[in-house]
Write a protein that holds these residues in place. Structure first.
Motif, PDB file in Angstrom:
ATOM      1  N   GLU A  96       0.848  -1.177   0.000  1.00  0.00           N
ATOM      2  CA  GLU A  96       0.000   0.000   0.000  1.00  0.00           C
ATOM      3  C   GLU A  96       0.890   1.234   0.000  1.00  0.00           C
ATOM      4  O   GLU A  96       1.835   1.329   0.778  1.00  0.00           O
ATOM      5  CB  GLU A  96      -0.896  -0.021   1.244  1.00  0.00           C
ATOM      6  N   LEU A  97       0.586   2.167  -0.909  1.00  0.00           N
ATOM      7  CA  LEU A  97       1.361   3.403  -1.018  1.00  0.00           C
ATOM      8  C   LEU A  97       0.406   4.575  -1.198  1.00  0.00           C
ATOM      9  O   LEU A  97      -0.683   4.416  -1.757  1.00  0.00           O
ATOM     10  CB  LEU A  97       2.282   3.358  -2.247  1.00  0.00           C
ATOM     11  N   ILE A 157       3.643   7.060  -4.994  1.00  0.00           N
ATOM     12  CA  ILE A 157       3.612   6.438  -6.321  1.00  0.00           C
ATOM     13  C   ILE A 157       4.135   7.408  -7.376  1.00  0.00           C
ATOM     14  O   ILE A 157       4.968   7.051  -8.211  1.00  0.00           O
ATOM     15  CB  ILE A 157       2.174   5.966  -6.646  1.00  0.00           C
ATOM     16  N   ILE A 158       3.675   8.657  -7.326  1.00  0.00           N
ATOM     17  CA  ILE A 158       4.124   9.666  -8.291  1.00  0.00           C
ATOM     18  C   ILE A 158       5.619   9.935  -8.117  1.00  0.00           C
ATOM     19  O   ILE A 158       6.361  10.034  -9.099  1.00  0.00           O
ATOM     20  CB  ILE A 158       3.304  10.966  -8.157  1.00  0.00           C
ATOM     21  N   LEU A 183      -1.700   5.089 -16.112  1.00  0.00           N
ATOM     22  CA  LEU A 183      -1.130   5.990 -15.126  1.00  0.00           C
ATOM     23  C   LEU A 183       0.198   6.563 -15.615  1.00  0.00           C
ATOM     24  O   LEU A 183       0.407   7.781 -15.577  1.00  0.00           O
ATOM     25  CB  LEU A 183      -0.939   5.260 -13.787  1.00  0.00           C
ATOM     26  N   LEU A 184       1.074   5.708 -16.097  1.00  0.00           N
ATOM     27  CA  LEU A 184       2.365   6.179 -16.593  1.00  0.00           C
ATOM     28  C   LEU A 184       2.210   7.053 -17.824  1.00  0.00           C
ATOM     29  O   LEU A 184       2.909   8.059 -17.969  1.00  0.00           O
ATOM     30  CB  LEU A 184       3.300   5.007 -16.877  1.00  0.00           C
ATOM     31  N   SER A 208       3.452  20.485 -10.446  1.00  0.00           N
ATOM     32  CA  SER A 208       3.417  20.133  -9.023  1.00  0.00           C
ATOM     33  C   SER A 208       2.755  18.767  -8.865  1.00  0.00           C
ATOM     34  O   SER A 208       2.134  18.251  -9.802  1.00  0.00           O
ATOM     35  CB  SER A 208       2.613  21.177  -8.249  1.00  0.00           C
ATOM     36  N   LEU A 209       2.859  18.210  -7.677  1.00  0.00           N
ATOM     37  CA  LEU A 209       2.180  16.938  -7.406  1.00  0.00           C
ATOM     38  C   LEU A 209       0.673  17.089  -7.636  1.00  0.00           C
ATOM     39  O   LEU A 209       0.037  16.214  -8.210  1.00  0.00           O
ATOM     40  CB  LEU A 209       2.465  16.471  -5.982  1.00  0.00           C
TER      41      LEU A 209
END
Length: 112
Positions: free
Chosen positions: A6-7, A12-13, A75-76, A90-91
């Motif tokens: 779990e992250l 993850i980013i 996602l990638l 930014s995130l």
């Protein structure tokens, strides 16, 4: 990315940014569907298998009643395109891009 853990989305980013992840052989799962959030945790696991035209989810995903949130490949792709368009994103910009893609099935345009 290591699976079966779990992250937070932030972790993850950051792994993707720092390690320049090239392997998209993972999926993100969560208890509830909805918009992604930096602080929310996601289960990183395998892609579902397709058996007789049905998705069969990894055991730990099924046992915890988790829902598929994002395929690793998507996602990638979304993060890569966002960072190409806005290298200093930014995130939160990246989370917005991920949520935009989920809602519109298209990449979020970044205005200069």
């Amino acid at each position: 990315m290591r699976k079966h853990q779990e992250l937070s989305l932030e972790q993850i980013i950051e792994q993707m940014r720092v390690n320049k992840l090239s392997s998209d052989d993972f999926c993100l799962y969560a208890k509830e569907d909805g918009e992604l959030a930096l602080a929310r945790s996601y289960w990183v696991s395998d892609y579902p298998d397709v058996v007789e035209d049905r998705d069969v989810y990894p055991t730990e995903v099924a046992e915890q009643n988790l829902q598929l949130i994002y395929y690793g490949e998507q996602l990638l792709d979304v993060l890569t395109v966002a960072l190409e368009e806005k290298p200093d994103a930014s995130l939160q910009d990246l989370v917005d891009a991920l949520n935009y893609y989920n809602q519109h099935d298209n990449f979020m345009p970044f205005s200069d």
